[in-house]
Design an enzyme around this catalytic site. Structure first.
Site, PDB file in Angstrom:
ATOM      1  N   CYS A 231      96.533  14.853  54.528  1.00 51.04           N
ATOM      2  CA  CYS A 231      97.817  14.714  55.216  1.00 51.04           C
ATOM      3  C   CYS A 231      98.843  14.175  54.221  1.00 51.04           C
ATOM      4  O   CYS A 231      98.516  13.793  53.120  1.00 51.04           O
ATOM      5  CB  CYS A 231      97.687  13.718  56.365  1.00 51.04           C
ATOM      6  SG  CYS A 231      96.381  14.111  57.510  1.00 51.04           S
TER       7      CYS A 231
ATOM      8  N   ARG B 158     100.566  19.571  52.031  1.00 49.13           N
ATOM      9  CA  ARG B 158      99.346  18.786  52.274  1.00 49.13           C
ATOM     10  C   ARG B 158      98.864  18.938  53.722  1.00 49.13           C
ATOM     11  O   ARG B 158      97.760  18.513  54.060  1.00 49.13           O
ATOM     12  CB  ARG B 158      99.601  17.303  51.980  1.00 49.13           C
ATOM     13  CG  ARG B 158     100.013  16.975  50.552  1.00 49.13           C
ATOM     14  CD  ARG B 158     100.309  15.508  50.379  1.00 49.13           C
ATOM     15  NE  ARG B 158      99.119  14.702  50.622  1.00 49.13           N
ATOM     16  CZ  ARG B 158      98.212  14.442  49.676  1.00 49.13           C
ATOM     17  NH1 ARG B 158      98.378  14.926  48.456  1.00 49.13           N
ATOM     18  NH2 ARG B 158      97.146  13.730  49.933  1.00 49.13           N
TER      19      ARG B 158
ATOM     20  N   TRP C  76      97.226  17.130  58.585  1.00 51.53           N
ATOM     21  CA  TRP C  76      96.197  18.170  58.449  1.00 51.53           C
ATOM     22  C   TRP C  76      95.052  17.677  59.309  1.00 51.53           C
ATOM     23  O   TRP C  76      94.373  16.712  58.961  1.00 51.53           O
ATOM     24  CB  TRP C  76      95.767  18.314  56.992  1.00 51.53           C
ATOM     25  CG  TRP C  76      94.684  19.332  56.804  1.00 51.53           C
ATOM     26  CD1 TRP C  76      93.336  19.100  56.742  1.00 51.53           C
ATOM     27  CD2 TRP C  76      94.819  20.757  56.725  1.00 51.53           C
ATOM     28  NE1 TRP C  76      92.642  20.269  56.603  1.00 51.53           N
ATOM     29  CE2 TRP C  76      93.530  21.312  56.593  1.00 51.53           C
ATOM     30  CE3 TRP C  76      95.905  21.606  56.758  1.00 51.53           C
ATOM     31  CZ2 TRP C  76      93.302  22.676  56.482  1.00 51.53           C
ATOM     32  CZ3 TRP C  76      95.681  22.973  56.645  1.00 51.53           C
ATOM     33  CH2 TRP C  76      94.395  23.493  56.507  1.00 51.53           C
TER      34      TRP C  76
ATOM     35  N   ASN D 174      96.083   8.769  56.083  1.00 55.77           N
ATOM     36  CA  ASN D 174      95.533   9.985  55.481  1.00 55.77           C
ATOM     37  C   ASN D 174      94.105   9.656  55.097  1.00 55.77           C
ATOM     38  O   ASN D 174      93.859   8.677  54.394  1.00 55.77           O
ATOM     39  CB  ASN D 174      96.330  10.393  54.232  1.00 55.77           C
ATOM     40  CG  ASN D 174      95.677  11.562  53.510  1.00 55.77           C
ATOM     41  OD1 ASN D 174      95.011  12.375  54.130  1.00 55.77           O
ATOM     42  ND2 ASN D 174      95.866  11.622  52.198  1.00 55.77           N
ATOM     43  N   GLY D 175      93.164  10.446  55.593  1.00 53.35           N
ATOM     44  CA  GLY D 175      91.759  10.209  55.246  1.00 53.35           C
ATOM     45  C   GLY D 175      90.881  10.439  56.463  1.00 53.35           C
ATOM     46  O   GLY D 175      91.303  11.035  57.447  1.00 53.35           O
TER      47      GLY D 175
ATOM     48  N   GLU E 278      81.926  37.709  44.796  1.00 51.02           N
ATOM     49  CA  GLU E 278      83.089  36.810  44.892  1.00 51.02           C
ATOM     50  C   GLU E 278      83.855  36.770  43.573  1.00 51.02           C
ATOM     51  O   GLU E 278      85.086  36.821  43.543  1.00 51.02           O
ATOM     52  CB  GLU E 278      82.624  35.408  45.303  1.00 51.02           C
ATOM     53  CG  GLU E 278      83.688  34.343  45.343  1.00 51.02           C
ATOM     54  CD  GLU E 278      84.859  34.646  46.269  1.00 51.02           C
ATOM     55  OE1 GLU E 278      84.767  35.581  47.093  1.00 51.02           O
ATOM     56  OE2 GLU E 278      85.905  33.962  46.128  1.00 51.02           O
TER      57      GLU E 278
ATOM     58  N   LYS F  21      87.783  37.825  43.139  1.00 45.54           N
ATOM     59  CA  LYS F  21      88.791  36.943  42.519  1.00 45.54           C
ATOM     60  C   LYS F  21      89.543  37.679  41.426  1.00 45.54           C
ATOM     61  O   LYS F  21      90.757  37.668  41.356  1.00 45.54           O
ATOM     62  CB  LYS F  21      88.110  35.700  41.914  1.00 45.54           C
ATOM     63  CG  LYS F  21      87.635  34.661  42.901  1.00 45.54           C
ATOM     64  CD  LYS F  21      88.735  33.889  43.582  1.00 45.54           C
ATOM     65  CE  LYS F  21      89.197  34.362  44.939  1.00 45.54           C
ATOM     66  NZ  LYS F  21      88.351  34.638  46.031  1.00 45.54           N
TER      67      LYS F  21
ATOM     68  N   GLU G 155      91.809  40.605  42.880  1.00 40.59           N
ATOM     69  CA  GLU G 155      92.927  40.289  43.789  1.00 40.59           C
ATOM     70  C   GLU G 155      94.050  39.520  43.082  1.00 40.59           C
ATOM     71  O   GLU G 155      95.175  39.508  43.568  1.00 40.59           O
ATOM     72  CB  GLU G 155      92.449  39.535  45.018  1.00 40.59           C
ATOM     73  CG  GLU G 155      91.949  38.138  44.805  1.00 40.59           C
ATOM     74  CD  GLU G 155      91.626  37.452  46.138  1.00 40.59           C
ATOM     75  OE1 GLU G 155      92.302  37.717  47.150  1.00 40.59           O
ATOM     76  OE2 GLU G 155      90.697  36.647  46.159  1.00 40.59           O
TER      77      GLU G 155
ATOM     78  N   HIS H 243      71.077  52.148  39.288  1.00 44.12           N
ATOM     79  CA  HIS H 243      71.216  53.237  40.280  1.00 44.12           C
ATOM     80  C   HIS H 243      72.629  53.779  40.297  1.00 44.12           C
ATOM     81  O   HIS H 243      73.151  54.137  41.349  1.00 44.12           O
ATOM     82  CB  HIS H 243      70.803  52.706  41.651  1.00 44.12           C
ATOM     83  CG  HIS H 243      69.409  52.192  41.667  1.00 44.12           C
ATOM     84  ND1 HIS H 243      68.298  52.997  41.801  1.00 44.12           N
ATOM     85  CD2 HIS H 243      68.926  50.936  41.479  1.00 44.12           C
ATOM     86  CE1 HIS H 243      67.193  52.258  41.739  1.00 44.12           C
ATOM     87  NE2 HIS H 243      67.537  51.007  41.547  1.00 44.12           N
TER      88      HIS H 243
ATOM     89  N   LYS I 237      97.852  35.192  52.892  1.00 53.17           N
ATOM     90  CA  LYS I 237      96.827  34.147  52.933  1.00 53.17           C
ATOM     91  C   LYS I 237      95.938  34.322  54.158  1.00 53.17           C
ATOM     92  O   LYS I 237      94.757  34.080  54.108  1.00 53.17           O
ATOM     93  CB  LYS I 237      97.470  32.752  52.961  1.00 53.17           C
ATOM     94  CG  LYS I 237      96.466  31.610  52.953  1.00 53.17           C
ATOM     95  CD  LYS I 237      95.576  31.643  51.732  1.00 53.17           C
ATOM     96  CE  LYS I 237      94.451  30.629  51.781  1.00 53.17           C
ATOM     97  NZ  LYS I 237      93.450  30.869  50.710  1.00 53.17           N
TER      98      LYS I 237
HETATM   99  C1  AGP Z   1      89.990  35.704  49.464  1.00 50.84           C
HETATM  100  O1  AGP Z   1      90.416  35.236  48.195  1.00 50.84           O
HETATM  101  C2  AGP Z   1      91.089  36.451  50.176  1.00 50.84           C
HETATM  102  N1  AGP Z   1      92.250  35.662  50.306  1.00 50.84           N
HETATM  103  C3  AGP Z   1      90.605  37.078  51.479  1.00 50.84           C
HETATM  104  O2  AGP Z   1      89.539  37.937  51.166  1.00 50.84           O
HETATM  105  C4  AGP Z   1      90.134  36.102  52.572  1.00 50.84           C
HETATM  106  O3  AGP Z   1      88.917  35.515  52.199  1.00 50.84           O
HETATM  107  C5  AGP Z   1      89.927  36.911  53.865  1.00 50.84           C
HETATM  108  O4  AGP Z   1      91.161  37.447  54.250  1.00 50.84           O
HETATM  109  C6  AGP Z   1      89.347  36.071  54.998  1.00 50.84           C
HETATM  110  O5  AGP Z   1      90.245  35.051  55.338  1.00 50.84           O
HETATM  111  P1  AGP Z   1      89.724  33.869  56.288  1.00 50.84           P
HETATM  112  O6  AGP Z   1      88.645  33.153  55.539  1.00 50.84           O
HETATM  113  O7  AGP Z   1      90.925  32.995  56.508  1.00 50.84           O
HETATM  114  O8  AGP Z   1      89.207  34.470  57.547  1.00 50.84           O
END
Ligand code: AGP
Length: 614
Positions: free
Chosen positions: A2, A27, A74, A100-101, A487, A491, A494, A510, A609
């Site tokens: 927070c 935050r 938060w 905060n905590g 993953e 990264k 994207e 394969h 996001k």
């Molecule tokens: C991951 O780096 C991306 N931003 C995206 O794949 C994300 O993980 C996906 O949209 C799922 O989002 P969520 O975890 O908020 O459900």
């Protein structure tokens, strides 16, 4: 986490606090509030939502005065709403504070206070702390500072607090343990307080960073007095702020993503808080404790998610099946929701989502619920749609993740899944006492081991420089490092827009092996463990075709070191916990490659996001 802001002095306090809260919204932004102390009266205004909601709410109120404390939340305990918003006030209205905590033992303190006749208005741990301070002050007659010290000696957890009270109207008192708090020294014997220097730097560059177990009394007439928890007075160490505002919001890092990568030792630690103790030999996920038997006796656990969260599910599958012998299926939420899946009331459907708002994941859960399954969730945002829909769940407590590319949320999700798997395995008798304590100890050691990898950032940056111009990349891993490969590939693609694919290492033969040439970097997780020798063979196959190998290896590995083009060593750990550490170098590599390519790391093109639409 927070955001806290406070001011005491001759200026109008509210505008200072309001602007400061706006600077701290990164935050947390679930709710916001302010309390103003004037003529011995405290008036508190607080609203769910962003700081702008609070601003609108107080527009026609008298909020003049030289002392104010503010908070942007938060949520950790209790959903985001007006009642749970800070500041919180004691039942007699005398003491008001922001925090905060996380107070881990708030439940036992609350029960004790309720037995004394107190009734609480909110679901928060913060209100409990406020009542405790007031109860001590009222019943022992001590002054506010002493009451705060006595209360904090009963508290287990993390806190940064600012406290004011009506019958000591010339002061505010601040204290910290594990959560940050900065005091800015004004030019007119006035003081600014905040969770970081962002709200302070425009007024003063003279700051005191409180240390753990320190308490400061900020008095309009008498100035600042600093004490340790045993009431021994200390000389405050005043520093000169050098950072600029923009940098401060990112904690001095160039991007939120880098800040969040480096927050992982703390965010993983916060994920543990109150949930496990290797020394005492217990593990507990309060949010699902009443569902553990149902999970154990279910026909299967179907894990649904998208993107990075789907990769966390894959790690969870390895953990649940190998440790707890529980049947798991992992599904893309977007596919699950439309393929008319067979679901029944003996199924558990577990959704994983950082935002808790991803449309496909929410829809998959709604489908599962409509067919009678028990639905659980692992989310980072308290009170999010998915967390509200589920029968039960656990929060990751990773704090706001601003960077679009998920980093600390992923390791926090994997941490919660690991705790779940260990808890279930223990309950099913699949882990004897020795193995149980051993894996818990290894889990508790993860934050330090993650930090050890973060300390190699400069070395990893040099490796990133070598491969920043690649057109394609391949990521390979076996076992629970296969989801880590996926993953790592996500990264890279994207945020740097380099095409990258993750594969089980054995799958390379394969098809993908046709892609290998001297232009193709192949990132391989080759840590010591069950399939180490097989991964080494896969590395040899790549080298035979002139591919470039960047290997993530266990500290001291000489065998892969002899054949790879570059290696990144990570500390050894229990094989089940490797994903928590092996992910870190891949996050750092993708970050620096993206920066070197001039990409917008925090807000990559075409991405959002949280994908709240289909
Ligand atoms: C991951 O780096 C991306 N931003 C995206 O794949 C994300 O993980 C996906 O949209 C799922 O989002 P969520 O975890 O908020 O459900």
């Amino acid at each position: 986490m927070c955001g806290i802001v406070a001011y005491i002095g001759e200026k109008q306090a509210y505008p200072i606090v309001l602007n400061g809260l706006k600077r701290l919204e990164y935050r947390g932004y679930d709710s916001a509030g302010v309390a103003v102390l004037k003529n011995g009266n405290i008036n508190t205004y607080k609203k769910e939502g962003k700081v702008s909601n609070l601003e609108d709410f107080v527009k026609d109120k008298d909020i003049t005065g030289g002392i104010a404390i503010g908070h942007t939340r938060w949520a950790t305990h209790g959903p985001p709403n007006d009642v749970n918003a800070h500041p919180h006030t004691s039942e007699n209205g005398n003491v008001t504070l922001v925090h905060n905590g996380i107070i881990e033992n708030y439940d036992s303190i609350r029960k004790e206070l309720e037995s004394k006749g107190y009734t609480f208005k909110s679901d928060t741990d913060t209100e409990v702390l406020c009542y405790l301070i007031s109860d001590i002050k009222t019943n022992t007659g001590v002054k506010l500072g002493k009451a705060i010290r006595l209360a904090l000696q009963q508290v287990v957890g993390a806190y940064a607090i600012v406290v004011m009270c009506e019958d000591e109207p010339h002061k505010i008192i601040v204290a910290r343990k594990s959560s940050p708090l900065v005091v800015g020294i004004g030019k007119e014997n006035d003081f600014y307080v905040a969770s970081d220097a962002t709200p302070i730097v425009e007024y003063t560059k003279q700051v005191v960073y409180l240390n753990d177990d320190e308490i400061a009394v900020l008095n309009k007439e008498k100035g600042m007095k600093l004490y340790n928890i045993d009431e021994v007075q200390k000389e405050p160490y005043v520093e000169e702020l050098e950072l600029h505002l923009e940098a401060l919001e990112k904690g001095g890092y160039e991007h939120f993503m880098l800040k969040e990568i480096h927050e992982q030792p703390t965010s993983i630690q916060d994920c543990f808080r109150g949930r496990l103790n290797a020394k005492e030999g217990w593990v507990s996920l309060g949010g699902i404790k009443y569902y553990l038997n149902r999970i154990m006796n279910a026909d299967r656990v179907v894990m649904v998610a998208c993107g990075t969260s789907w990769h966390a599910c894959l790690v969870g599958e390895y953990l649940f099946e190998d440790l707890a012998r529980i049947n798991v299926e992992v599904e893309y939420a977007s596919e699950f929701r439309y393929r008319n899946p067979i679901i029944n009331e003996n199924d558990i459907v577990l959704a994983i989502s950082q935002s808790g708002e991803t449309a496909d994941t929410l829809a998959a859960l709604e489908l599962a619920k409509s067919r009678g399954a028990t639905i659980l969730g692992i989310c980072n945002v308290v009170g999010s749609s998915i967390s509200r829909l589920t029968d039960a769940g656990s929060y990751t407590h990773a704090g706001p993740e601003i960077g679009v590319a998920s980093t600390k949320a992923f390791t926090a999700q994997v941490t919660v899944l690991t705790i779940m798997a260990i808890s279930l395995a223990r309950r099913k008798g699949k882990l004897n006492e020795a193995k149980f304590r051993s894996i818990l100890s290894s889990l508790e050691a993860i934050p330090k081991k993650v930090q050890a990898v973060l300390d190699k950032t400069e070395k990893i940056k040099k490796i990133a420089e070598k491969y920043k111009d690649a057109a394609n990349a391949l990521y390979l891993g076996r076992g629970s490092s296969f989801p880590v490969a996926l993953e790592g590939a996500l990264k890279l693609k994207e945020i740097s827009y380099i095409h990258a694919e993750g594969y089980p290492a054995a799958e390379m033969k394969h098809g993908p092996i046709a892609l290998i040439d001297e232009e193709m970097p192949v990132f391989v997780i080759a840590t010591k463990g069950t399939s180490y020798e097989k991964v080494v063979s896969n590395i040899q196959e790549v080298k035979a075709r002139k591919g470039k190998i960047v290997a993530i290896v266990t500290d001291g590995d000489e065998q892969v070191k002899a054949i790879a083009d570059d290696i990144i060593e990570i500390p050894e750990t229990n094989e089940h916990l490797v994903p928590l550490i092996a992910t870190i170098p891949l996050q750092i590599l993708s970050y620096y490659i993206a920066v070197m390519r001039g990409c917008n790391v925090d807000q990559p093109r075409n991405l959002a996001k949280s994908v709240t639409v289909e």
